[in-house]
Design a protein around this motif. Structure first.
Motif, mmCIF file in Angstrom:
data_model
loop_
_atom_site.group_PDB
_atom_site.id
_atom_site.type_symbol
_atom_site.label_atom_id
_atom_site.label_comp_id
_atom_site.label_asym_id
_atom_site.label_seq_id
_atom_site.Cartn_x
_atom_site.Cartn_y
_atom_site.Cartn_z
ATOM 1 N N ALA A 125 11.707 8.002 14.259
ATOM 2 C CA ALA A 125 11.397 6.890 15.160
ATOM 3 C C ALA A 125 10.415 5.899 14.545
ATOM 4 N N ALA A 126 9.725 6.286 13.470
ATOM 5 C CA ALA A 126 8.771 5.394 12.807
ATOM 6 C C ALA A 126 9.161 5.085 11.371
ATOM 7 N N ALA A 127 10.361 5.473 10.967
ATOM 8 C CA ALA A 127 10.742 5.396 9.558
ATOM 9 C C ALA A 127 10.717 3.977 9.011
ATOM 10 N N SER A 128 11.127 2.984 9.791
ATOM 11 C CA SER A 128 11.289 1.626 9.269
ATOM 12 C C SER A 128 9.973 1.024 8.791
ATOM 13 N N SER A 129 8.866 1.402 9.398
ATOM 14 C CA SER A 129 7.578 0.843 8.979
ATOM 15 C C SER A 129 6.728 1.840 8.194
ATOM 16 N N TYR A 130 6.857 3.133 8.481
ATOM 17 C CA TYR A 130 5.988 4.108 7.832
ATOM 18 C C TYR A 130 6.457 4.478 6.431
ATOM 19 N N LEU A 131 7.760 4.497 6.178
ATOM 20 C CA LEU A 131 8.224 4.803 4.820
ATOM 21 C C LEU A 131 7.732 3.774 3.807
ATOM 22 N N PRO A 132 7.829 2.455 4.087
ATOM 23 C CA PRO A 132 7.280 1.484 3.135
ATOM 24 C C PRO A 132 5.769 1.628 2.948
ATOM 25 N N ALA A 133 5.042 1.932 4.038
ATOM 26 C CA ALA A 133 3.591 2.082 3.931
ATOM 27 C C ALA A 133 3.233 3.255 3.032
ATOM 28 N N VAL A 134 3.978 4.352 3.158
ATOM 29 C CA VAL A 134 3.731 5.523 2.316
ATOM 30 C C VAL A 134 4.106 5.226 0.863
ATOM 31 N N ALA A 135 5.237 4.551 0.666
ATOM 32 C CA ALA A 135 5.675 4.236 -0.694
ATOM 33 C C ALA A 135 4.682 3.334 -1.407
ATOM 34 N N ASP A 136 4.077 2.385 -0.701
ATOM 35 C CA ASP A 136 3.091 1.482 -1.305
ATOM 36 C C ASP A 136 1.873 2.241 -1.833
ATOM 37 N N MET A 137 1.630 3.441 -1.291
ATOM 38 C CA MET A 137 0.509 4.253 -1.746
ATOM 39 C C MET A 137 0.915 5.196 -2.872
ATOM 40 N N GLY A 138 2.185 5.151 -3.259
ATOM 41 C CA GLY A 138 2.668 6.039 -4.304
ATOM 42 C C GLY A 138 2.848 7.471 -3.844
ATOM 43 N N ILE A 139 2.997 7.683 -2.540
ATOM 44 C CA ILE A 139 3.170 9.008 -1.968
ATOM 45 C C ILE A 139 4.639 9.217 -1.631
ATOM 46 N N PRO A 140 5.250 10.317 -2.039
ATOM 47 C CA PRO A 140 6.638 10.590 -1.634
ATOM 48 C C PRO A 140 6.755 10.632 -0.116
#
Length: 464
Positions: A125-140
């Motif tokens: 339910a939060a994938a569209s915004s949270y996946l990019p935020a995590v990726a920007d931190m270099g976290i899988p």
């Protein structure tokens, strides 16, 4: 003191952050996964958003952290939304949106986490915004899909399906390798592009290829075709690996407050004689349908344990007593072979009880996997959302029967008590279904089976 590893072993203990969204249907699998990862020697942190929509969520979170002190809470206080701007009144969809819009707050929370985060598992339910935020931190970044693999196939394929149409509109959807989802089984809100849920569903589906993997609370014996289609690139070619890790085993000591009265009542009943009736944590039936269901249970002549829910959010509405809903005469009539409650019950404890013979369910995915785990046959009665897609899984897998003509949220005619009673008697007499449900239960409970191995490989990958 610095952590030491055996000579020649470069593996490290992974620190996994779990990011659930709103509602017990989403929270429960995250709590279970958190407990399973912790039991497998992972460091686990659980993001908790404040405030919760329901009191049940708050109670379960508090009980969970009390039972699992090694799992660390990470608090995230959500910004308030104006419902009038979103043209939506559903408290859960509004909370999904509030969580999606809080992604800018996530980096600070994760940056402060110690030790450094190895991976984040975010709610679909939060994938569209949270996946990019995590990726920007270099976290899988991984997604936990909280429904069936069949529903995941729909979510992943819908952007492709809509891209072939000149205007937004849905009909029967043929998903490559995974079969047809008729329009009548689609969540009603997906049929209107202006609905908040439709926008969320589409955007989260579009985000799935950005994940490093998708975890699903299902298992191969229950959904072989859907899982194969997803992992063979038939549904969409750019999907990451889909990892079937279910049924995610219940965290027996940390999921909530057990209600002793129903279990004590079940202790007095014969083996496999009781019909358990529950429609989940947020499915509220209209009063007229509640009365017809009561008539059906009474006329069936069967023993039953019925959990009644007449409101969607436990904090938001005035409580209506059982006497007002069903009448004192009814409660007196059924007291020798039926029990009706409005309190929270620990469903896992009920389904695993020797006296329960079948489960009348809305087919929320947690309920389906719990029934599968304990080999309890089901009478599928979906009410909305993903539940007709899940009901089809129940029927295909031999776990139960689904009366496709029974009404759900978009339809007004109640199912009559006499038809309910007939279907219940049929289900309790179906020995073949009893055997197939037991077989499914054996596959679900196979310790060391495919799902266990998939989760083991997932953890090992994060330990490198």
């Amino acid at each position: 003191m610095a952590e030491t590893q055996p000579y020649g072993d470069r593996r490290r203990t992974p620190h996994i952050v779990l990011v659930p969204s709103a509602g017990m249907g989403h929270l429960t699998p995250f709590l279970r996964l958190a407990s399973q990862l912790s039991a497998r020697d992972c460091r686990v942190s659980l993001l908790t958003t404040h405030p919760t929509v329901s009191a049940a969520e708050a109670r379960h979170i508090d009980a969970f952290f009390a039972a699992f002190p090694d799992i660390r809470p990470l608090d995230l206080h959500l910004p308030l939304l104006d419902p009038s701007e979103l043209d939506c009144t559903d408290p859960f969809f509004l909370r999904f949106e509030s969580i999606r819009r809080s992604a800018h707050l996530l980096p600070r929370v994760l940056a402060d986490a110690s030790p450094p985060v190895s991976a984040a598992i975010v709610d679909i339910a939060a994938a569209s915004s949270y996946l990019p935020a995590v990726a920007d931190m270099g976290i899988p970044g991984y997604v936990l899909f909280t429904s069936s693999a069949a529903m995941l196939a729909l979510c992943a394929y819908l952007p492709t399906y809509l891209a072939t149409k000149s205007t937004f509109g849905v009909g029967d959807i043929d998903i490559p390798g995974a079969g047809r989802v008729p329009k009548s089984s689609l969540p009603v809100l997906l049929r209107d592009p202006n609905q908040l849920f439709a926008k969320q569903f589409l955007e989260n589906g579009q985000a799935l290829p950005k994940a490093d993997g998708i975890l699903v609370n299902t298992f191969h014996a229950l959904e072989p075709e859907a899982l194969a289609a997803l992992n063979e690139g038939k549904v969409t070619p750019d999907l990451p690996p889909v990892l079937a890790i279910g049924p995610i085993l219940p965290a027996m000591s940390g999921e909530g407050e057990s209600v002793s009265a129903p279990l004590a009542w079940l202790d007095q009943q014969p083996d496999r004689s009781v019909v358990y009736v529950s429609f989940g944590s947020r499915t509220a039936m209209p009063a007229e349908q509640i009365r017809e269901l009561g008539i059906g249970l009474e006329r069936s002549g069967l023993r039953f344990l019925w959990v009644v829910k007449s409101k969607v959010v436990d904090r938001a509405e005035v409580e209506v007593g059982l006497e007002e809903l069903l009448g004192e005469e009814y409660l007196t009539k059924i007291k020798d072979r039926g029990m009706v409650v409005k309190d929270w019950v620990e469903q896992v404890e009920i389904l695993r009880h020797r006296a329960v013979g079948c489960f009348v369910s809305h087919c929320g995915w947690n309920s389906v996997t719990e029934a599968a785990l304990y080999g309890v046959r089901m009478l599928a009665w979906p009410m909305g959302g993903d539940q007709r897609v899940n009901a089809a899984v129940v029927a295909r897998g031999g776990l139960g029967i689904w009366v496709e003509g029974w009404s759900w949220q978009a339809e007004k005619e109640p199912v009559k008590g006499e038809e309910i009673s007939e279907r219940l008697r049929d289900l309790m007499a179906a020995e073949g279904l009893t055997a197939s449900a037991a077989t499914m239960g054996a596959a679900a409970a196979d310790v060391g089976g495919t799902s266990y191995q998939v989760l083991t490989h997932f953890i090992e990958r994060l330990s490198l």
